[in-house]
Design a protein around this motif. Structure first.
Motif, PDB file in Angstrom:
ATOM      1  N   GLN A 169       0.625  -1.620   0.356  1.00  0.00           N
ATOM      2  CA  GLN A 169      -0.283   0.387   0.173  1.00  0.00           C
ATOM      3  C   GLN A 169       1.169   0.981  -0.056  1.00  0.00           C
ATOM      4  O   GLN A 169       0.834   2.288  -0.785  1.00  0.00           O
ATOM      5  N   TYR A 170       1.706   1.089   0.673  1.00  0.00           N
ATOM      6  CA  TYR A 170       3.063   2.589   0.930  1.00  0.00           C
ATOM      7  C   TYR A 170       3.506   2.667  -0.671  1.00  0.00           C
ATOM      8  O   TYR A 170       2.891   4.132  -0.702  1.00  0.00           O
ATOM      9  N   SER A 171       4.287   1.806  -1.191  1.00  0.00           N
ATOM     10  CA  SER A 171       4.490   2.098  -2.093  1.00  0.00           C
ATOM     11  C   SER A 171       3.284   2.816  -3.276  1.00  0.00           C
ATOM     12  O   SER A 171       3.820   3.068  -4.595  1.00  0.00           O
ATOM     13  N   TRP A 172       2.786   2.055  -3.062  1.00  0.00           N
ATOM     14  CA  TRP A 172       1.606   1.800  -4.036  1.00  0.00           C
ATOM     15  C   TRP A 172       0.975   3.243  -4.240  1.00  0.00           C
ATOM     16  O   TRP A 172       0.488   4.565  -5.365  1.00  0.00           O
ATOM     17  N   HIS A 173       0.124   4.255  -2.650  1.00  0.00           N
ATOM     18  CA  HIS A 173       0.449   5.307  -2.541  1.00  0.00           C
ATOM     19  C   HIS A 173       1.564   6.703  -2.965  1.00  0.00           C
ATOM     20  O   HIS A 173       1.445   7.147  -3.721  1.00  0.00           O
ATOM     21  N   ARG A 174       2.560   6.153  -3.172  1.00  0.00           N
ATOM     22  CA  ARG A 174       4.011   6.834  -3.410  1.00  0.00           C
ATOM     23  C   ARG A 174       3.888   7.652  -5.143  1.00  0.00           C
ATOM     24  O   ARG A 174       3.889   8.410  -5.301  1.00  0.00           O
ATOM     25  N   PHE A 175       3.983   5.688  -5.652  1.00  0.00           N
ATOM     26  CA  PHE A 175       3.311   6.047  -7.225  1.00  0.00           C
ATOM     27  C   PHE A 175       2.626   6.949  -7.255  1.00  0.00           C
ATOM     28  O   PHE A 175       2.766   7.818  -8.591  1.00  0.00           O
ATOM     29  N   ILE A 176       1.077   6.578  -6.954  1.00  0.00           N
ATOM     30  CA  ILE A 176       0.420   7.666  -7.623  1.00  0.00           C
ATOM     31  C   ILE A 176       0.486   8.929  -7.392  1.00  0.00           C
ATOM     32  O   ILE A 176       0.185   9.954  -7.955  1.00  0.00           O
ATOM     33  N   ASP A 177       1.313   9.619  -6.149  1.00  0.00           N
ATOM     34  CA  ASP A 177       1.735  10.853  -6.123  1.00  0.00           C
ATOM     35  C   ASP A 177       2.230  11.022  -6.664  1.00  0.00           C
ATOM     36  O   ASP A 177       2.433  12.349  -7.021  1.00  0.00           O
ATOM     37  N   ALA A 178       3.007  10.409  -7.564  1.00  0.00           N
ATOM     38  CA  ALA A 178       4.565  11.455  -8.550  1.00  0.00           C
ATOM     39  C   ALA A 178       3.841  11.092  -9.278  1.00  0.00           C
ATOM     40  O   ALA A 178       4.530  12.097 -10.064  1.00  0.00           O
ATOM     41  N   VAL A 179       2.863  10.077  -9.768  1.00  0.00           N
ATOM     42  CA  VAL A 179       2.067  10.348 -10.809  1.00  0.00           C
ATOM     43  C   VAL A 179       1.406  12.109 -11.214  1.00  0.00           C
ATOM     44  O   VAL A 179       1.089  12.739 -11.849  1.00  0.00           O
ATOM     45  N   ARG A 180       0.572  11.942  -9.695  1.00  0.00           N
ATOM     46  CA  ARG A 180      -0.318  13.127 -10.104  1.00  0.00           C
ATOM     47  C   ARG A 180       0.759  14.564 -10.336  1.00  0.00           C
ATOM     48  O   ARG A 180      -0.199  15.973 -10.113  1.00  0.00           O
ATOM     49  N   ALA A 181       1.390  14.335  -9.103  1.00  0.00           N
ATOM     50  CA  ALA A 181       2.662  15.569  -9.262  1.00  0.00           C
ATOM     51  C   ALA A 181       3.063  16.044 -10.369  1.00  0.00           C
ATOM     52  O   ALA A 181       3.693  16.823 -10.506  1.00  0.00           O
ATOM     53  N   GLY A 182       3.091  14.706 -11.503  1.00  0.00           N
ATOM     54  CA  GLY A 182       3.807  15.100 -13.081  1.00  0.00           C
ATOM     55  C   GLY A 182       5.499  14.629 -13.072  1.00  0.00           C
ATOM     56  O   GLY A 182       5.530  14.679 -14.132  1.00  0.00           O
ATOM     57  N   ASN A 183       5.329  13.230 -12.172  1.00  0.00           N
ATOM     58  CA  ASN A 183       6.972  13.814 -12.028  1.00  0.00           C
ATOM     59  C   ASN A 183       6.982  12.622 -13.521  1.00  0.00           C
ATOM     60  O   ASN A 183       8.034  12.670 -13.608  1.00  0.00           O
TER      61      ASN A 183
END
Length: 64
Positions: A47-61
């Motif tokens: 769950q932690y890794s998935w949420h970090r990935f989604i946050d990075a996508v939303r941030a445009g990384n």
């Protein structure tokens, strides 16, 4: 999506040509598979890794 939802879901942003992934949540992970190869390999993320990935996508990384 609930914390435990074993149904595969495809993004509403997916294209009509099948070039997308499907995601489902299980008790201990988020799983991802290729829509065009549903019987193929499944990637599993905690769950932690998935949420970090989604946050990075939303941030445009990952934008070009």
């Amino acid at each position: 999506m609930s914390v435990l939802d074993a149904r595969w879901r495809k993004s509403s942003h997916s294209s009509t040509n099948g070039s997308c992934v499907e995601v489902r949540r299980t008790a201990g992970a988020v799983e991802v598979r290729d829509t065009k190869d549903r019987s193929g390999p499944v990637l599993s993320f905690d769950q932690y890794s998935w949420h970090r990935f989604i946050d990075a996508v939303r941030a445009g990384n990952f934008d070009d």
